[in-house]
Design a protein around this motif. Sequence first.
Motif, short mmCIF file in Angstrom:
data_model
loop_
_atom_site.label_atom_id
_atom_site.label_comp_id
_atom_site.label_asym_id
_atom_site.label_seq_id
_atom_site.Cartn_x
_atom_site.Cartn_y
_atom_site.Cartn_z
N ALA A 288 -6.74 1.20 -4.04
CA ALA A 288 -6.51 0.09 -3.11
C ALA A 288 -5.71 -1.03 -3.77
CB ALA A 288 -7.84 -0.42 -2.59
N MET A 289 -4.97 -0.70 -4.78
CA MET A 289 -4.17 -1.69 -5.48
C MET A 289 -2.90 -1.99 -4.68
SD MET A 289 -5.95 -2.31 -8.20
CE MET A 289 -4.81 -3.11 -9.29
N ALA A 290 -2.32 -3.13 -4.95
CA ALA A 290 -1.06 -3.50 -4.30
C ALA A 290 -0.03 -2.41 -4.59
CB ALA A 290 -0.57 -4.84 -4.82
N GLY A 291 0.65 -1.97 -3.55
CA GLY A 291 1.68 -0.95 -3.70
C GLY A 291 1.21 0.46 -3.45
N LYS B 198 3.27 3.64 -1.76
CA LYS B 198 3.46 4.87 -2.53
C LYS B 198 3.02 6.09 -1.73
CE LYS B 198 2.90 2.85 -7.12
NZ LYS B 198 2.02 2.76 -8.30
N CYS B 199 1.90 5.96 -1.01
CA CYS B 199 1.41 7.08 -0.19
C CYS B 199 2.40 7.39 0.93
CB CYS B 199 0.04 6.77 0.39
SG CYS B 199 -1.29 6.87 -0.81
N LEU B 200 2.89 6.36 1.60
CA LEU B 200 3.85 6.58 2.68
C LEU B 200 5.15 7.17 2.14
CD1 LEU B 200 3.30 3.42 4.91
CD2 LEU B 200 2.25 5.69 5.12
N ALA B 201 5.58 6.69 0.98
CA ALA B 201 6.80 7.22 0.37
C ALA B 201 6.65 8.68 -0.04
CB ALA B 201 7.19 6.37 -0.85
#
Length: 67
Positions: A30-33, A37-40
């Motif tokens: 749940a970290m920023a980014g 990253k998951c969507l990418a």
Amino acid sequence: SEVLPAPLASELATRLMGGHLPIVAITAHAMAGDHDKCLAAGMDSYLTKPFQPEQLQEILLMGRWTR
């Protein structure tokens, strides 16, 4: 194993006939980014643990993905 609620099962079956299986990342990251990253990586949506089953059902029923 649990059976999907009828409305959810019907909606998913309809969408699968269209050729796209939604992929939802369910992760403890749940970290920023992490969301980006998951969507990418090709995920359609993102859900962090712990989550309630209703949250996943909402994501699948509402079609909250970008594709």
